[in-house]
Design a protein around this motif. Sequence first.
Motif, PDB file in Angstrom:
ATOM      1  N   VAL B  76     -49.014 -21.571  98.021  1.00  0.00           N
ATOM      2  CA  VAL B  76     -49.092 -22.122  99.311  1.00  0.00           C
ATOM      3  C   VAL B  76     -47.842 -22.555  99.874  1.00  0.00           C
ATOM      4  O   VAL B  76     -47.489 -22.206 100.987  1.00  0.00           O
ATOM      5  N   ILE B  77     -46.763 -23.066  99.249  1.00  0.00           N
ATOM      6  CA  ILE B  77     -45.619 -23.491  99.590  1.00  0.00           C
ATOM      7  C   ILE B  77     -44.924 -22.388  99.815  1.00  0.00           C
ATOM      8  O   ILE B  77     -44.349 -22.241 101.224  1.00  0.00           O
ATOM      9  N   CYS B  78     -44.874 -21.297  99.015  1.00  0.00           N
ATOM     10  CA  CYS B  78     -44.135 -20.187  99.314  1.00  0.00           C
ATOM     11  C   CYS B  78     -44.662 -19.437 100.652  1.00  0.00           C
ATOM     12  O   CYS B  78     -43.834 -18.663 101.674  1.00  0.00           O
ATOM     13  N   GLY B  79     -45.629 -19.441 100.785  1.00  0.00           N
ATOM     14  CA  GLY B  79     -46.306 -18.605 101.903  1.00  0.00           C
ATOM     15  C   GLY B  79     -46.006 -19.329 103.165  1.00  0.00           C
ATOM     16  O   GLY B  79     -45.846 -18.514 104.324  1.00  0.00           O
ATOM     17  N   PHE B  80     -46.129 -20.675 103.162  1.00  0.00           N
ATOM     18  CA  PHE B  80     -45.735 -21.169 104.226  1.00  0.00           C
ATOM     19  C   PHE B  80     -44.265 -21.154 104.592  1.00  0.00           C
ATOM     20  O   PHE B  80     -43.895 -21.080 105.879  1.00  0.00           O
ATOM     21  N   TRP B  81     -43.453 -21.202 103.819  1.00  0.00           N
ATOM     22  CA  TRP B  81     -42.069 -20.829 103.741  1.00  0.00           C
ATOM     23  C   TRP B  81     -41.526 -19.600 104.252  1.00  0.00           C
ATOM     24  O   TRP B  81     -40.801 -19.576 105.234  1.00  0.00           O
ATOM     25  N   PHE B  82     -42.285 -18.902 103.653  1.00  0.00           N
ATOM     26  CA  PHE B  82     -41.789 -17.193 104.234  1.00  0.00           C
ATOM     27  C   PHE B  82     -42.315 -16.945 105.540  1.00  0.00           C
ATOM     28  O   PHE B  82     -41.559 -16.339 106.275  1.00  0.00           O
ATOM     29  N   GLY B  83     -43.220 -17.913 105.991  1.00  0.00           N
ATOM     30  CA  GLY B  83     -43.540 -17.630 107.521  1.00  0.00           C
ATOM     31  C   GLY B  83     -42.534 -18.114 108.325  1.00  0.00           C
ATOM     32  O   GLY B  83     -42.514 -17.784 109.521  1.00  0.00           O
ATOM     33  N   LYS B  84     -41.795 -18.865 108.224  1.00  0.00           N
ATOM     34  CA  LYS B  84     -40.687 -19.556 108.839  1.00  0.00           C
ATOM     35  C   LYS B  84     -39.617 -18.651 108.952  1.00  0.00           C
ATOM     36  O   LYS B  84     -38.591 -18.768 109.699  1.00  0.00           O
ATOM     37  N   ILE B  85     -39.427 -17.776 107.794  1.00  0.00           N
ATOM     38  CA  ILE B  85     -38.233 -16.706 107.891  1.00  0.00           C
ATOM     39  C   ILE B  85     -38.243 -15.450 108.754  1.00  0.00           C
ATOM     40  O   ILE B  85     -39.452 -14.902 109.095  1.00  0.00           O
ATOM     41  N   LYS B  86     -37.119 -15.288 109.623  1.00  0.00           N
ATOM     42  CA  LYS B  86     -37.294 -14.514 110.841  1.00  0.00           C
ATOM     43  C   LYS B  86     -36.936 -12.915 109.993  1.00  0.00           C
ATOM     44  O   LYS B  86     -35.991 -12.929 108.956  1.00  0.00           O
ATOM     45  N   ILE B  87     -37.098 -11.990 110.484  1.00  0.00           N
ATOM     46  CA  ILE B  87     -36.800 -10.529 110.068  1.00  0.00           C
ATOM     47  C   ILE B  87     -35.519 -10.377 110.599  1.00  0.00           C
ATOM     48  O   ILE B  87     -34.982 -10.375 111.609  1.00  0.00           O
ATOM     49  N   HIS B  88     -34.314  -9.824 109.724  1.00  0.00           N
ATOM     50  CA  HIS B  88     -32.928  -9.852 110.005  1.00  0.00           C
ATOM     51  C   HIS B  88     -32.505  -8.379 110.587  1.00  0.00           C
ATOM     52  O   HIS B  88     -33.491  -7.454 110.295  1.00  0.00           O
ATOM     53  N   ARG B  89     -31.795  -8.519 111.564  1.00  0.00           N
ATOM     54  CA  ARG B  89     -31.654  -7.126 112.198  1.00  0.00           C
ATOM     55  C   ARG B  89     -30.949  -6.138 111.376  1.00  0.00           C
ATOM     56  O   ARG B  89     -31.317  -5.100 111.380  1.00  0.00           O
ATOM     57  N   ASP B  90     -29.818  -6.483 110.569  1.00  0.00           N
ATOM     58  CA  ASP B  90     -29.260  -5.565 109.646  1.00  0.00           C
ATOM     59  C   ASP B  90     -30.212  -5.622 108.575  1.00  0.00           C
ATOM     60  O   ASP B  90     -30.428  -6.192 107.681  1.00  0.00           O
ATOM     61  N   THR B  91     -30.883  -4.323 108.523  1.00  0.00           N
ATOM     62  CA  THR B  91     -31.580  -3.703 107.463  1.00  0.00           C
ATOM     63  C   THR B  91     -31.057  -4.075 106.030  1.00  0.00           C
ATOM     64  O   THR B  91     -31.618  -4.400 104.984  1.00  0.00           O
TER      65      THR B  91
END
Lengths: 247, 166
Positions: B76-91
Amino acid sequence: MLNVRLISNSRWWHKKKNWILFAIFLFLFFVRISKGSIYKDFYYFVSKPFWPGKFQKEIIVESLEKEYFIKLHLLKKDNVRLRETLNLQESYSDTISAAVISRKTGSWWRQIILNKGSKAGVKIGSSVIGPGGLLGRINSTTSYTSTVRLLTSPESKVGVWVDRIQRNGLLIGSADNYPNLILYSKDADIKVGDFVSSSPASTLLPPNLPIGIVESVVEPFKAKKMAKILLLAKPNAIDWVQILKEK
Amino acid sequence: MKNLSMIFFLFVPIIFLWHPSWLGILDIQPYWPLFWLLPWSMISGSINGLISGLFLGLILDSITLDGIFTQIPGLVICGFWFGKIKIHRDTFVGHFRYGLICSIGSFLCGTLFILQIFLKNVSDRNFLMFIPSIQNILAEVFLTGLFAPLICSQLLRIFQSSRRKI
């Protein structure tokens, strides 16, 4: 001058026979020093065709197996009679063979899933054995599968018996491959190499199932003695197991 | 997107049970649910990530034996935290970010799990014997970080492309 030549020809080292005798003497001297090793090795090769052959060995092994089987049968009968007299839990009578269809033997979740379930007569709490000894107990069943909680699971707690010191202990899984044996006595003389089996007084397991051997002993702590146990049955390598049906 | 991600969602408990030993170290596997949870939460946001973490935890708890110990808090904590992370432009940087994020997530889940074991055994003072099992966390963190760049970036690409189609 001629006389001198005749004398020199008759010296002992000019005779071949003497050299042969000397060579034989040297050979025998060597044999003496080597404590007859040449003779023994020679005897080894000469007598090889007349050794007790494979056939003879098979006869002896077969006779021994029969003898052990009869002894085992008599001991089992004795065991059952004595257990009935003492009102102890009876040994298992029948087994169900099952294949391992999923195994989680590392990390926190230590379980195996078998391809036999309640339809095959598997019951919760039954003991599961594999080559080597006890693996764990059935924790849950579905119609076609059953899940075994391994002895290494942090949730596993079973009563065990250390035969050499004649003491009962508690075997607790600790999420690594070596469960902990706890003896509730500071003076318990447990040693590396001691054999651990299921407790004859246990109500959960059939008696005298081999479990493991003591791998290391931890210093006593607050009236307890702890030891790490090396399990004899290896769940990570076993494909077929036996579920013990209790009477 | 939903269909594809749901198919992959169904694979998580299967691979969790399958436990392919040739992929592990010391018989320990990467923490598989995070590989699905990271791309899903990055696309769907924190709340959806939290709910997915809860669902994943419920499923995984139901297929593992130890009913007292649960994987739900960590997921649950990971799911919530991962949702805050934006996709990085540099692949390229993104690949390594997935590895690092999943490693931290795996460490968090493992620590929360071992804490439950400690708390359960603290009463009879046997909790010290569980200390060697910390190796489970370390091996899991390493393996999760190793496989995450490969699996998460592929899943993210698949989820994104299927979303565009819809």
